[in-house]
Design a protein around this motif. Structure first.
Motif, PDB file in Angstrom:
ATOM      1  N   ARG A  17       0.827  -1.201   0.000  1.00 56.18           N
ATOM      2  CA  ARG A  17       0.000   0.000   0.000  1.00 56.18           C
ATOM      3  C   ARG A  17       0.867   1.259   0.000  1.00 56.18           C
ATOM      4  O   ARG A  17       0.586   2.238  -0.698  1.00 56.18           O
ATOM      5  N   VAL A  83      -8.592   9.083   5.951  1.00 56.44           N
ATOM      6  CA  VAL A  83      -7.959   7.817   6.322  1.00 56.44           C
ATOM      7  C   VAL A  83      -8.853   7.092   7.322  1.00 56.44           C
ATOM      8  O   VAL A  83      -9.223   7.656   8.359  1.00 56.44           O
ATOM      9  N   ARG A 112      -8.689   6.149   2.136  1.00 63.75           N
ATOM     10  CA  ARG A 112      -7.652   5.137   2.312  1.00 63.75           C
ATOM     11  C   ARG A 112      -7.988   4.294   3.539  1.00 63.75           C
ATOM     12  O   ARG A 112      -8.260   4.831   4.613  1.00 63.75           O
TER      13      ARG A 112
END
Length: 366
Positions: A17, A83, A112
């Protein structure tokens, strides 16, 4: 302590990632394992849609990048940098699909998703969640690594005081407890068990036996759901629940459980059974055949979880909790919560399992 496969998968996913793509040889060096081990891990993770692989390299799934670029503005929209953190007890078996659903939902809004795995060690849940916060998580999806009924009380109080919006996944804390006031998304396992018991009764069987584990919240919910289903249908259990254990961890106890089931069939106590989970169910069917009990001729059988039930020699009818949808709905709820603030009412969303009928129940009894 030796690193588990789930922990290694967590580290591998984190490396890919961060980099976007990486060679298998480089990952092996970074993880401190052999290239063969990394290739095996990559194959498993790619099979679950968590990685893309091409000729010795792996990359973060292109579908996620495409979804992110196509997302609309708002919380988690393009350029927002939102996030989300996710704590799961495992990255394999049941929770692989939950993670995949969460990952896809996050990608659709350009967020994310970062992942930590507790490997069913509830003592480590808090530290791993603090790691997610340190990594920048603005909201959390939390599935604690509870295994036993006392674990929520012993290892759960910290969750209610987390400093960011939090959604519980596949966990039902005690009514009235601080955790009961959090948003949560769960499968209704009691409904799933009722579907299984009713199906067997409709085929002409009496109350089925239950063979089940006791080492996870799902197992505990299946056991309580079994008692509830029998009560709803006006049935009485043919005998006590047969305690199931993994064959590879406790072969003697597994053999004892299988022989108890065989005796119940041979003596006419029961003609049907529900087994949690389907890995155990497949092994039980294999061992029963060696002991002279055939499925479905001698025993109608339904498995619970539907991870690998369809792959048995005799494809197993199975209850399928909506695992992927749990991850998706939980992520959508978390993103919505981040956009609304804390003043709106909390929600408890319950999703219904499905019964997938295959060959292991046979034809209706005449």
């Amino acid at each position: 302590m030796r690193e588990s496969a789930a922990e290694r998968h967590d580290r591998l996913l984190g490396l890919v990632r961060e980099r976007g793509s990486a060679r298998v040889s480089d990952l092996a060096a970074q993880l401190g394992v052999s290239p063969v081990t990394v290739r095996r891990d990559v194959e498993e993770l790619a099979g679950r849609g968590l990685l893309d692989r091409v000729h010795g390299s792996v990359s973060w799934p292109q579908g996620a990048a495409h979804a992110a670029s196509a997302a609309t503005a708002g919380p988690g929209g393009p350029g927002s940098g939102l996030v989300l953190g996710m704590l799961a007890p495992s990255s394999t078996y049941y929770f692989a699909e939950v993670i995949r659903g969460a990952h896809e939902a996050a990608a659709r809004v350009g967020a994310r998703l970062i992942l930590r795995i507790s490997d069913y060690r509830p003592r480590e849940d808090q530290a791993r969640t603090e790691g997610l916060l340190s990594a920048g998580a603005e909201g959390l999806l939390v599935a604690p690594g509870w295994q036993h009924p006392g674990d929520p009380a012993a290892f759960g109080d910290w969750i209610a005081s987390l400093p960011v919006p939090t959604v519980l996944l596949e966990r039902r804390p005690a009514a009235g407890s601080p955790l009961d006031g959090l948003d949560r998304v769960c499968s209704d396992h009691a409904h799933g068990v009722l579907l299984a018991v009713r199906h067997l009764v409709d085929l002409g069987h009496g109350a089925p036996l239950l063979m089940a584990r006791a080492d996870s919240p799902t197992a505990v919910a299946v056991r309580s759901g079994y008692a509830e289903a029998l009560s709803v249908l006006g049935l009485r259990a043919p005998q006590d629940v047969i305690d199931s254990v993994p064959a590879e961890l406790a072969p003697d106890a597994f053999e004892e459980a299988v022989r108890a089931l065989r005796e119940a069939v041979r003596s006419g106590v029961a003609t049907a059974a529900l087994i949690h989970n389907d890995v155990d169910a497949i092994q039980v069917v294999q061992r029963l055949a060696e002991l002279g009990v055939r499925v479905p001729d001698d025993l109608a059988l339904i498995a619970y979880d539907d991870e690998v039930a369809a792959l048995a020699d005799t494809p197993l009818t199975a209850v399928a909790p909506p695992k992927r949808e749990v991850g998706r709905h939980a992520t959508e709820l978390l993103v919505e919560r981040l956009g609304q603030g804390t003043d709106t009412p909390r929600r408890h969303l319950t999703l219904l399992p499905q019964l997938r009928v295959r060959d292991s129940c046979g034809a209706p009894l005449s």
